[in-house]
Design an enzyme around this catalytic site. Structure first.
Site, mmCIF file in Angstrom:
data_model
loop_
_atom_site.group_PDB
_atom_site.id
_atom_site.type_symbol
_atom_site.label_atom_id
_atom_site.label_comp_id
_atom_site.label_asym_id
_atom_site.label_seq_id
_atom_site.Cartn_x
_atom_site.Cartn_y
_atom_site.Cartn_z
ATOM 1 N N LEU A 44 -9.924 27.171 5.896
ATOM 2 C CA LEU A 44 -9.065 27.027 4.715
ATOM 3 C C LEU A 44 -9.450 25.846 3.839
ATOM 4 C CD1 LEU A 44 -5.259 27.417 4.448
ATOM 5 C CD2 LEU A 44 -6.266 25.245 3.731
ATOM 6 N N GLN A 66 -9.887 19.465 0.522
ATOM 7 C CA GLN A 66 -9.109 19.553 1.758
ATOM 8 C C GLN A 66 -9.624 20.748 2.546
ATOM 9 O OE1 GLN A 66 -5.863 17.610 2.796
ATOM 10 N NE2 GLN A 66 -7.599 16.456 2.041
ATOM 11 N N TYR A 112 -5.765 13.450 4.284
ATOM 12 C CA TYR A 112 -5.146 14.188 3.177
ATOM 13 C C TYR A 112 -5.783 13.802 1.827
ATOM 14 C CZ TYR A 112 -1.357 16.691 5.591
ATOM 15 O OH TYR A 112 -0.620 17.570 6.346
ATOM 16 N N ARG A 152 1.935 10.102 -0.545
ATOM 17 C CA ARG A 152 0.522 10.487 -0.387
ATOM 18 C C ARG A 152 -0.210 10.743 -1.690
ATOM 19 N NH1 ARG A 152 3.367 14.717 2.278
ATOM 20 N NH2 ARG A 152 3.622 16.594 1.012
ATOM 21 N N ASP A 153 -1.493 11.066 -1.518
ATOM 22 C CA ASP A 153 -2.385 11.514 -2.585
ATOM 23 C C ASP A 153 -2.729 10.405 -3.590
ATOM 24 O OD1 ASP A 153 -1.930 13.880 -1.225
ATOM 25 O OD2 ASP A 153 -0.453 14.611 -2.660
ATOM 26 N N ASN A 168 -8.012 23.649 0.550
ATOM 27 C CA ASN A 168 -6.955 23.459 -0.458
ATOM 28 C C ASN A 168 -7.374 22.412 -1.477
ATOM 29 O OD1 ASN A 168 -5.921 22.156 2.167
ATOM 30 N ND2 ASN A 168 -4.392 21.340 0.812
ATOM 31 N N ASP A 169 -6.596 21.418 -1.748
ATOM 32 C CA ASP A 169 -6.799 20.577 -2.946
ATOM 33 C C ASP A 169 -8.225 20.080 -3.184
ATOM 34 O OD1 ASP A 169 -4.150 20.694 -2.245
ATOM 35 O OD2 ASP A 169 -3.839 18.540 -2.196
ATOM 36 N N GLU A 174 3.667 15.622 -5.571
ATOM 37 C CA GLU A 174 2.354 15.501 -4.940
ATOM 38 C C GLU A 174 1.273 15.334 -6.009
ATOM 39 O OE1 GLU A 174 2.553 17.946 -0.837
ATOM 40 O OE2 GLU A 174 2.241 19.224 -2.552
HETATM 41 C C1 FRU Z 1 -1.028 19.454 -1.798
HETATM 42 C C2 FRU Z 1 -1.006 18.724 -0.463
HETATM 43 C C3 FRU Z 1 -1.131 17.225 -0.634
HETATM 44 C C4 FRU Z 1 -1.692 16.788 0.674
HETATM 45 C C5 FRU Z 1 -2.609 17.914 1.017
HETATM 46 C C6 FRU Z 1 -2.721 18.225 2.469
HETATM 47 O O1 FRU Z 1 -1.437 20.789 -1.685
HETATM 48 O O2 FRU Z 1 0.169 19.053 0.263
HETATM 49 O O3 FRU Z 1 0.062 16.580 -0.979
HETATM 50 O O4 FRU Z 1 -2.361 15.574 0.586
HETATM 51 O O5 FRU Z 1 -2.127 19.056 0.333
HETATM 52 O O6 FRU Z 1 -3.704 19.175 2.709
#
Ligand code: FRU
Length: 479
Positions: free
Chosen positions: A45, A64, A107, A168-169, A47-48, A223
């Protein structure tokens, strides 16, 4: 069929997994739904988008990544790079969460260059039986691509008063002589906030300096903040969780918005002159902005949102990123359109003024124009019993995408249709980029966009048909 192994959710990649992941990659490469010009994970998977940058003569996209399964698990930072935003070279894992302070994942975060090094900021996910303890971390990449974690990690440990464990982030940028870090947060009163930290220059010691207040509903948690100046205007990007649907907006699990206005760090305010959803589709979240080779503002988004079951999960890969988008601000509105480098790869165009055209490719661009005075023009992609549609109404000023006609349903729980308003009584310029199961639609050169996943049962044979005679200009991806 290869033998798929089970993995504990918080497993990090070690040398012992190399062979298995290589076979998994071969397995993924057989999937019927892989894109050609969108970034997708080698396995598992994605993601970001993280750490987006142009550094040492190359574009770097980190992301991610849970490599073992198409689920949210132990997040690593994957890494891919490109000289031209077209051809990408996969570099594998850049950050492995193998330290105690990041025991539940590395993250999201961003990157900035300083003294010839690329500083990668991320959140060290750290859960305890009593909740999370927010920790932020730093790793530095050199010109050889070697990534070293800071011995001072976690560079920020814990939360300021009034906040829960969800902070976070990090998004770091330079304003004047100061380095500023924005963090997304969940306040104890269950509202989303942006926290501001500052550093004088070593990028390892950070002081909390309060919140950045936004006069808007920020949901319960915010986020992935991002900030950038575009055409002389301040643009803030936020991804709030928990916004209730409002007219055409916020029908996905989570939303991503842009705010155009003025960033006033001294008073801790962002004065909003205009705000809107960045993308009106189903599958867009957590975008990040960065500057390209010529300093031009660019953005990638995650081509996904939250937890979505997808038809391709059985193929052991999930999600991807949007195309790189070039950003501009006109009249306080943010426009995002395919970066010119990628746009130049659509060639051999065939044009017709008609109601249908057959396309023998799963990776192409359709350019068309719906003239003013058309109440409803429907453009269908696929066979009549297996298609998705774009619906344009120039009279009421509405554009919609609809996935109800697809045989393989996508994320049905969240509905079949998304729509957005455009100026009524005007012709509409439309660009649709189909990349197998990844589709991006742009209205009027990027005033509005829709990102959506579609799983046509025959992705390689596309029939496009319209309920009115319109120009159909198709060019094929030749990158
Ligand atoms: C957004 C999020 C972020 C976090 C990451 C974890 O999609 O939830 O806030 O850092 O994905 O994978």
């Amino acid at each position: 069929m290869m033998k798929l192994l089970p993995f504990e959710k918080y497993t990090w990649v070690t040398a012992a997994h190399r062979e298995y992941l290589k076979s998994l990659e071969d397995y993924v490469s057989q999937s019927q739904y892989l894109p050609k010009f969108h970034i997708y994970p080698p396995t598992g998977l994605m993601n970001d988008p993280n750490g987006l940058s142009y550094y040492n003569g190359e574009y770097h996209v980190f992301y991610q990544w849970f490599p073992f399964e198409p689920n949210h698990g132990m997040k690593h930072w994957g890494h891919t790079k490109s000289k031209d935003l077209v051809n990408w070279h996969d570099c594998g894992v850049a950050i492995t969460p193998d330290q105690e302070y990041e025991q539940h994942g590395a993250y999201s975060g961003n990157a900035i260059e300083k003294d010839g090094l690329l500083y990668l900021f991320y959140t060290a996910n750290y859960k305890t039986p009593n909740g999370k303890i927010p920790k932020q971390a730093l790793a530095v990449m050199d010109k050889e691509g070697k990534v070293t974690k800071s011995p001072k990690n976690p560079i920020i440990d814990g939360a300021p008063e009034g906040y829960k464990g969800e902070i976070r982030d990090p998004y770091v940028f330079k304003k004047g002589e100061q380095y500023v870090m924005l963090l997304g947060a969940w306040a104890e009163d269950d509202t989303g906030r942006i926290l501001v930290y500052r550093s004088d220059g070593d990028l390892e010691s950070w002081q909390y300096s309060g919140t950045l207040d936004l006069d808007m509903d920020c949901g319960y948690m915010l986020e992935c903040p991002a900030y950038m100046e575009v055409n002389g205007k301040d643009v803030l990007i936020v991804s709030p969780m928990g916004l209730s649907p409002q007219g055409d907006k916020y029908h996905n699990r989570f939303a991503s918005l842009y705010l155009v206005g003025e960033l006033d760090l001294d008073s801790g305010k962002f004065i909003i002159e205009h705000q809107n959803e960045i993308d009106a589709g189903f599958d867009f979240y957590a975008p990040q902005t960065f500057r390209g080779k010529e300093g031009q503002p660019l953005m990638f988004g995650w081509f996904g949102c939250g937890e979505q079951p997808l038809h391709s999960d059985k193929d052991m890969w999930k999600h991807g990123l949007t195309m790189p988008r070039a950003l501009s601000v006109t009249g306080n509105k943010l426009k995002s359109f395919v970066a010119p480098e990628l746009l130049a790869q659509f060639k051999n165009s065939v044009s017709t003024e008609n109601t249908a055209i057959a396309v023998n490719s799963s990776a192409f661009r359709l350019n068309t124009r719906v003239p003013n005075g058309c109440e409803e023009t429907i453009i269908s992609f696929g066979d009549s019993n297996d298609c998705w549609q774009l619906i344009v109404d120039t009279q009421s000023g509405k554009v919609a995408v609809d996935r109800e006609g697809l045989d393989i349903k996508v994320d049905e729980e969240y509905g079949y249709r998304r729509q957005t308003a455009i100026k009524p009584h005007q012709a509409v310029e439309i660009d649709i980029f189909v990349d197998n199961s990844f589709v991006e639609v742009f209205i009027n050169g990027g005033e509005k966009s829709f990102s959506l996943r579609v799983f046509n049962t025959k992705p390689e044979a596309n029939t496009i048909s319209a309920t009115k005679t319109i120009p159909l200009d198709v060019s094929v991806y030749c990158g």
